[in-house]
Design an enzyme around this catalytic site. Structure first.
Site, PDB file in Angstrom:
ATOM      1  N   GLY A 294      49.047  41.104  34.921  1.00  0.00           N
ATOM      2  CA  GLY A 294      48.885  39.649  35.088  1.00  0.00           C
ATOM      3  C   GLY A 294      50.188  38.880  35.141  1.00  0.00           C
ATOM      4  O   GLY A 294      50.219  37.701  34.804  1.00  0.00           O
ATOM      5  N   SER A 295      51.271  39.519  35.611  1.00  0.00           N
ATOM      6  CA  SER A 295      52.520  38.760  35.669  1.00  0.00           C
ATOM      7  C   SER A 295      52.436  37.664  36.741  1.00  0.00           C
ATOM      8  O   SER A 295      53.018  36.586  36.587  1.00  0.00           O
ATOM      9  CB  SER A 295      53.728  39.668  35.900  1.00  0.00           C
ATOM     10  OG  SER A 295      53.701  40.239  37.175  1.00  0.00           O
TER      11      SER A 295
ATOM     12  N   LEU B 227      41.827  44.612  41.883  1.00  0.00           N
ATOM     13  CA  LEU B 227      41.685  45.849  42.648  1.00  0.00           C
ATOM     14  C   LEU B 227      40.305  46.065  43.257  1.00  0.00           C
ATOM     15  O   LEU B 227      40.098  47.005  44.007  1.00  0.00           O
ATOM     16  CB  LEU B 227      42.063  47.063  41.772  1.00  0.00           C
ATOM     17  CG  LEU B 227      43.543  47.115  41.401  1.00  0.00           C
ATOM     18  CD1 LEU B 227      43.834  48.283  40.480  1.00  0.00           C
ATOM     19  CD2 LEU B 227      44.413  47.197  42.652  1.00  0.00           C
TER      20      LEU B 227
ATOM     21  N   ASN C 240      44.974  36.208  48.450  1.00  0.00           N
ATOM     22  CA  ASN C 240      45.413  37.433  47.763  1.00  0.00           C
ATOM     23  C   ASN C 240      46.915  37.572  47.948  1.00  0.00           C
ATOM     24  O   ASN C 240      47.465  37.150  48.958  1.00  0.00           O
ATOM     25  CB  ASN C 240      44.700  38.638  48.396  1.00  0.00           C
ATOM     26  CG  ASN C 240      45.115  39.952  47.761  1.00  0.00           C
ATOM     27  OD1 ASN C 240      45.192  40.075  46.539  1.00  0.00           O
ATOM     28  ND2 ASN C 240      45.401  40.955  48.584  1.00  0.00           N
TER      29      ASN C 240
ATOM     30  N   HIS D 271      49.890  40.507  48.184  1.00  0.00           N
ATOM     31  CA  HIS D 271      50.041  41.948  48.417  1.00  0.00           C
ATOM     32  C   HIS D 271      51.536  42.276  48.493  1.00  0.00           C
ATOM     33  O   HIS D 271      52.288  41.554  49.151  1.00  0.00           O
ATOM     34  CB  HIS D 271      49.337  42.330  49.722  1.00  0.00           C
ATOM     35  CG  HIS D 271      49.357  43.800  49.976  1.00  0.00           C
ATOM     36  ND1 HIS D 271      48.490  44.675  49.353  1.00  0.00           N
ATOM     37  CD2 HIS D 271      50.163  44.562  50.746  1.00  0.00           C
ATOM     38  CE1 HIS D 271      48.751  45.912  49.743  1.00  0.00           C
ATOM     39  NE2 HIS D 271      49.763  45.863  50.589  1.00  0.00           N
TER      40      HIS D 271
ATOM     41  N   ASP E 166      43.000  43.459  52.731  1.00  0.00           N
ATOM     42  CA  ASP E 166      44.346  43.074  53.196  1.00  0.00           C
ATOM     43  C   ASP E 166      44.416  42.673  54.671  1.00  0.00           C
ATOM     44  O   ASP E 166      45.464  42.796  55.304  1.00  0.00           O
ATOM     45  CB  ASP E 166      45.357  44.219  52.949  1.00  0.00           C
ATOM     46  CG  ASP E 166      45.437  44.595  51.485  1.00  0.00           C
ATOM     47  OD1 ASP E 166      45.239  43.709  50.630  1.00  0.00           O
ATOM     48  OD2 ASP E 166      45.702  45.776  51.194  1.00  0.00           O
TER      49      ASP E 166
ATOM     50  N   GLU F 260      57.245  37.651  44.426  1.00  0.00           N
ATOM     51  CA  GLU F 260      55.819  37.295  44.333  1.00  0.00           C
ATOM     52  C   GLU F 260      55.631  36.126  43.380  1.00  0.00           C
ATOM     53  O   GLU F 260      54.823  35.226  43.620  1.00  0.00           O
ATOM     54  CB  GLU F 260      54.994  38.481  43.830  1.00  0.00           C
ATOM     55  CG  GLU F 260      54.918  39.643  44.790  1.00  0.00           C
ATOM     56  CD  GLU F 260      54.043  40.770  44.247  1.00  0.00           C
ATOM     57  OE1 GLU F 260      52.989  40.510  43.674  1.00  0.00           O
ATOM     58  OE2 GLU F 260      54.439  41.949  44.396  1.00  0.00           O
TER      59      GLU F 260
HETATM   60  C1  GRF Z   1      51.341  42.743  42.437  1.00  0.00           C
HETATM   61  O1  GRF Z   1      52.338  43.566  42.969  1.00  0.00           O
HETATM   62  C2  GRF Z   1      50.455  42.221  43.541  1.00  0.00           C
HETATM   63  O2  GRF Z   1      51.131  42.027  44.751  1.00  0.00           O
HETATM   64  C3  GRF Z   1      49.443  43.310  43.695  1.00  0.00           C
HETATM   65  O3  GRF Z   1      49.200  43.762  42.390  1.00  0.00           O
HETATM   66  C4  GRF Z   1      50.354  43.538  41.574  1.00  0.00           C
HETATM   67  C5  GRF Z   1      49.895  42.776  40.369  1.00  0.00           C
HETATM   68  O4  GRF Z   1      50.872  42.669  39.398  1.00  0.00           O
HETATM   69  N1  GRF Z   1      48.269  42.855  44.396  1.00  0.00           N
HETATM   70  P1  GRF Z   1      50.646  41.720  38.140  1.00  0.00           P
HETATM   71  O5  GRF Z   1      49.357  42.188  37.456  1.00  0.00           O
HETATM   72  O6  GRF Z   1      50.524  40.318  38.634  1.00  0.00           O
HETATM   73  O7  GRF Z   1      51.829  41.927  37.258  1.00  0.00           O
END
Ligand code: GRF
Length: 193
Positions: free
Chosen positions: A12-13, A87, A104, A106, A147, A176
């Site tokens: 969840g970062s 996921l 989303n 990615h 995707d 991100e």
């Molecule tokens: C990220 O790399 C995102 O692009 C992908 O899953 C990862 C999630 O990371 N869909 P986090 O849980 O937000 O740390």
């Protein structure tokens, strides 16, 4: 005030980056809730730490899953739904109920290295094995194919000779955390949602 619902399956970062942007006032919206695929993931802890309501939809049969997801979303009534490391596939019924309201993130330059099986480390490993000179991250609208929805924005990240899947993932993740809140803010203020 507009409302966001976040769906997550991992640490969840990216969710945290959204929370921080809301708290700073960069995203003018309220996080109505988090939908998590397991109770013990990092994203749930982050939600609890910030008093954000959590719904866990854990491994139910497909029909129940769709019904429960729809019911939870209807209850929270979001303007924008954000998949931040989620996921599971979003059922067609949900995609159709929220046209252009589900996005989303990615960790690649879609359409490259997207689709089934391309998640987490698998993405970065494939990028390195193919000898790509750049990778990056993409925010896109969600449709019923993994995707494949329309791309909203991408950020490129150069690949270094010394990169491992872990080092590349880390540099992309840092991008991100800037890209996702910025796209959310833009969508909410442009009235596209
Ligand atoms: C990220 O790399 C995102 O692009 C992908 O899953 C990862 C999630 O990371 N869909 P986090 O849980 O937000 O740390």
């Amino acid at each position: 005030m507009k409302k966001i619902v976040v769906l997550a399956s991992g640490s969840g970062s990216n969710f945290q980056a959204i929370i921080d942007a809301v708290n700073r006032g960069d995203i003018k919206a309220r996080i109505a809730g988090l939908i998590a695929s397991k109770p013990q993931i990092g994203a749930v802890k982050r939600a609890r730490d910030h008093n954000i309501p959590v719904a866990v939809l854990e491994n139910p049969s497909d029909q129940d899953y769709t019904e429960n997801l729809m019911a939870q979303l209807t209850h929270w009534n979001p303007d924008l739904i954000v998949l931040a490391g989620y996921l599971r596939k979003i059922p067609t019924e949900v995609v159709e109920a929220y046209p252009n309201q589900i996005i989303n993130i990615h960790p690649s330059l879609l359409p490259k290295y997207g689709g089934k099986g391309f998640y987490g480390e698998h993405v970065h490993r494939a990028v390195l094995e193919a000898g790509e000179s750049e990778s990056g991250c993409t925010v896109h609208f969600v449709n019923e194919l993994y995707d494949k929805g329309d791309i909203i924005r991408q950020v490129k990240v150069p690949v270094r000779d010394s990169d491992t899947p872990e080092t590349l993932a880390k540099r992309i993740l840092a991008e991100e955390h800037k890209l996702l809140p910025s796209v959310i803010s833009e969508l909410l203020t442009s009235n596209r949602t």
